[in-house]
Design a protein around this motif. Sequence first.
Motif, PDB file in Angstrom:
ATOM      1  N   ARG A   1       0.834  -1.216   0.000  1.00  0.00           N
ATOM      2  CA  ARG A   1       0.000   0.000   0.000  1.00  0.00           C
ATOM      3  C   ARG A   1       0.861   1.255   0.000  1.00  0.00           C
ATOM      4  N   ILE A   2       1.960   1.197   0.751  1.00  0.00           N
ATOM      5  CA  ILE A   2       2.866   2.356   0.791  1.00  0.00           C
ATOM      6  C   ILE A   2       3.592   2.484  -0.546  1.00  0.00           C
ATOM      7  N   ASN A   3       4.043   1.345  -1.045  1.00  0.00           N
ATOM      8  CA  ASN A   3       4.808   1.334  -2.291  1.00  0.00           C
ATOM      9  C   ASN A   3       3.988   1.876  -3.460  1.00  0.00           C
ATOM     10  N   ALA A   4       2.692   1.569  -3.449  1.00  0.00           N
ATOM     11  CA  ALA A   4       1.819   2.061  -4.517  1.00  0.00           C
ATOM     12  C   ALA A   4       1.815   3.591  -4.532  1.00  0.00           C
ATOM     13  N   MET A   5       1.854   4.191  -3.338  1.00  0.00           N
ATOM     14  CA  MET A   5       1.915   5.668  -3.259  1.00  0.00           C
ATOM     15  C   MET A   5       3.295   6.158  -3.691  1.00  0.00           C
ATOM     16  N   ALA A   6       4.322   5.460  -3.211  1.00  0.00           N
ATOM     17  CA  ALA A   6       5.697   5.872  -3.532  1.00  0.00           C
ATOM     18  C   ALA A   6       5.928   5.821  -5.044  1.00  0.00           C
ATOM     19  N   GLN A   7       5.266   4.878  -5.710  1.00  0.00           N
ATOM     20  CA  GLN A   7       5.465   4.723  -7.155  1.00  0.00           C
ATOM     21  C   GLN A   7       4.426   5.492  -7.967  1.00  0.00           C
ATOM     22  N   GLY A   8       3.601   6.256  -7.277  1.00  0.00           N
ATOM     23  CA  GLY A   8       2.625   7.088  -7.981  1.00  0.00           C
ATOM     24  C   GLY A   8       1.467   6.317  -8.579  1.00  0.00           C
ATOM     25  N   LYS A   9       1.273   5.062  -8.138  1.00  0.00           N
ATOM     26  CA  LYS A   9       0.176   4.261  -8.683  1.00  0.00           C
ATOM     27  C   LYS A   9      -1.150   4.614  -8.025  1.00  0.00           C
ATOM     28  N   VAL A  10      -1.072   5.087  -6.796  1.00  0.00           N
ATOM     29  CA  VAL A  10      -2.266   5.638  -6.138  1.00  0.00           C
ATOM     30  C   VAL A  10      -1.858   6.981  -5.533  1.00  0.00           C
ATOM     31  N   PRO A  11      -2.828   7.885  -5.377  1.00  0.00           N
ATOM     32  CA  PRO A  11      -2.476   9.219  -4.861  1.00  0.00           C
ATOM     33  C   PRO A  11      -1.880   9.132  -3.453  1.00  0.00           C
ATOM     34  N   PHE A  12      -0.958  10.011  -3.165  1.00  0.00           N
ATOM     35  CA  PHE A  12      -0.326  10.060  -1.848  1.00  0.00           C
ATOM     36  C   PHE A  12      -1.353  10.494  -0.814  1.00  0.00           C
ATOM     37  N   ASP A  13      -1.471   9.689   0.218  1.00  0.00           N
ATOM     38  CA  ASP A  13      -2.374   9.979   1.333  1.00  0.00           C
ATOM     39  C   ASP A  13      -1.526   9.835   2.594  1.00  0.00           C
ATOM     40  N   ALA A  14      -1.130  10.973   3.153  1.00  0.00           N
ATOM     41  CA  ALA A  14      -0.166  10.956   4.262  1.00  0.00           C
ATOM     42  C   ALA A  14      -0.665  10.135   5.443  1.00  0.00           C
ATOM     43  N   LYS A  15      -1.946  10.250   5.731  1.00  0.00           N
ATOM     44  CA  LYS A  15      -2.497   9.511   6.883  1.00  0.00           C
ATOM     45  C   LYS A  15      -2.444   8.008   6.658  1.00  0.00           C
ATOM     46  N   ALA A  16      -2.810   7.601   5.448  1.00  0.00           N
ATOM     47  CA  ALA A  16      -2.795   6.173   5.133  1.00  0.00           C
ATOM     48  C   ALA A  16      -1.365   5.643   5.146  1.00  0.00           C
TER      49      ALA A  16
ATOM     50  N   ASN B   1      15.472  -0.269   7.984  1.00  0.00           N
ATOM     51  CA  ASN B   1      14.889   0.483   6.867  1.00  0.00           C
ATOM     52  C   ASN B   1      13.396   0.753   7.072  1.00  0.00           C
ATOM     53  N   VAL B   2      12.717  -0.171   7.733  1.00  0.00           N
ATOM     54  CA  VAL B   2      11.295   0.052   8.031  1.00  0.00           C
ATOM     55  C   VAL B   2      11.152   1.177   9.061  1.00  0.00           C
ATOM     56  N   ALA B   3      12.088   1.253  10.007  1.00  0.00           N
ATOM     57  CA  ALA B   3      12.051   2.350  10.990  1.00  0.00           C
ATOM     58  C   ALA B   3      12.214   3.695  10.275  1.00  0.00           C
ATOM     59  N   LYS B   4      13.079   3.727   9.263  1.00  0.00           N
ATOM     60  CA  LYS B   4      13.258   4.968   8.488  1.00  0.00           C
ATOM     61  C   LYS B   4      12.003   5.291   7.677  1.00  0.00           C
ATOM     62  N   LEU B   5      11.384   4.231   7.161  1.00  0.00           N
ATOM     63  CA  LEU B   5      10.138   4.427   6.402  1.00  0.00           C
ATOM     64  C   LEU B   5       9.049   4.989   7.316  1.00  0.00           C
ATOM     65  N   ASP B   6       8.998   4.476   8.518  1.00  0.00           N
ATOM     66  CA  ASP B   6       8.017   4.951   9.494  1.00  0.00           C
ATOM     67  C   ASP B   6       8.267   6.438   9.794  1.00  0.00           C
TER      68      ASP B   6
ATOM     69  N   ALA C   1      12.721   6.024   1.204  1.00  0.00           N
ATOM     70  CA  ALA C   1      12.702   5.002   2.253  1.00  0.00           C
ATOM     71  C   ALA C   1      12.035   3.717   1.759  1.00  0.00           C
ATOM     72  N   ALA C   2      10.988   3.857   0.944  1.00  0.00           N
ATOM     73  CA  ALA C   2      10.307   2.669   0.419  1.00  0.00           C
ATOM     74  C   ALA C   2      11.235   1.909  -0.529  1.00  0.00           C
ATOM     75  N   GLY C   3      12.035   2.662  -1.290  1.00  0.00           N
ATOM     76  CA  GLY C   3      12.997   2.015  -2.185  1.00  0.00           C
ATOM     77  C   GLY C   3      13.991   1.170  -1.402  1.00  0.00           C
ATOM     78  N   ALA C   4      14.458   1.698  -0.272  1.00  0.00           N
ATOM     79  CA  ALA C   4      15.424   0.967   0.552  1.00  0.00           C
ATOM     80  C   ALA C   4      14.797  -0.278   1.166  1.00  0.00           C
ATOM     81  N   VAL C   5      13.536  -0.154   1.594  1.00  0.00           N
ATOM     82  CA  VAL C   5      12.856  -1.328   2.159  1.00  0.00           C
ATOM     83  C   VAL C   5      12.714  -2.407   1.078  1.00  0.00           C
ATOM     84  N   GLY C   6      12.273  -1.988  -0.104  1.00  0.00           N
ATOM     85  CA  GLY C   6      12.108  -2.938  -1.206  1.00  0.00           C
ATOM     86  C   GLY C   6      13.388  -3.684  -1.527  1.00  0.00           C
ATOM     87  N   LYS C   7      14.509  -2.969  -1.448  1.00  0.00           N
ATOM     88  CA  LYS C   7      15.808  -3.616  -1.694  1.00  0.00           C
ATOM     89  C   LYS C   7      16.125  -4.643  -0.606  1.00  0.00           C
TER      90      LYS C   7
END
Length: 148
Positions: free
Chosen positions: A45-60, A111-116, A130-136
Amino acid sequence: MKHAVAAATLALFAAFPAAAQFAKPTDAVKYRESAFKLMATHFGRINAMAQGKVPFDAKAAQANAEVLSVLAKLPWDAFPAGSNVGNTEAKPEVWSQPDKFKTGAQQLMDNVAKLDAAAKAGSLDQLKAAAGAVGKSCKSCHEAFKKD
Ligand code: HEC
């Protein structure tokens, strides 16, 4: 009285080594596979926002990163010795190279702590990095320790 029981239960769980929490080795396999599936859902769900596949929703993003922070801690105690069984996709290297496996798990949690933190900051740019680093972290561990 209820409180006393709850406290005693908590103390019991804390005292038990993780491996002893699984009655059968296949229970450990089910547990870790469930944890990974949930991780993939919330990270997805986060990655979809990071990749622009769904609109960025900061709360989500924040809510999913919070859940992911907990989930990222779960799989690692569910690889006890003797649990290379059943329908596991884990390679034997998980057990023959435990230090490397632990390092990979720690990298993911870092990396998840950084994403958080990025999600809490509400910055899409930080979230992307941060999402890129988690994915790696997911990918590099799978290459070494997970069957295709
Ligand atoms: C330190 C190593 C490691 C890291 C980091 C890691 N994985 Fe995995 N993953 C594994 C192993 C090993 C398995 C195989 C588990 C099994 O089948 O017993 C697995 C299995 C999975 C599965 C399949 C679960 C199933 O249905 O059987 C998914 C999905 C998954 N991982 C997603 C992720 C995602 C997403 C990330 C990053 C956010 C990640 N993993 C990070 C090692 C790792």
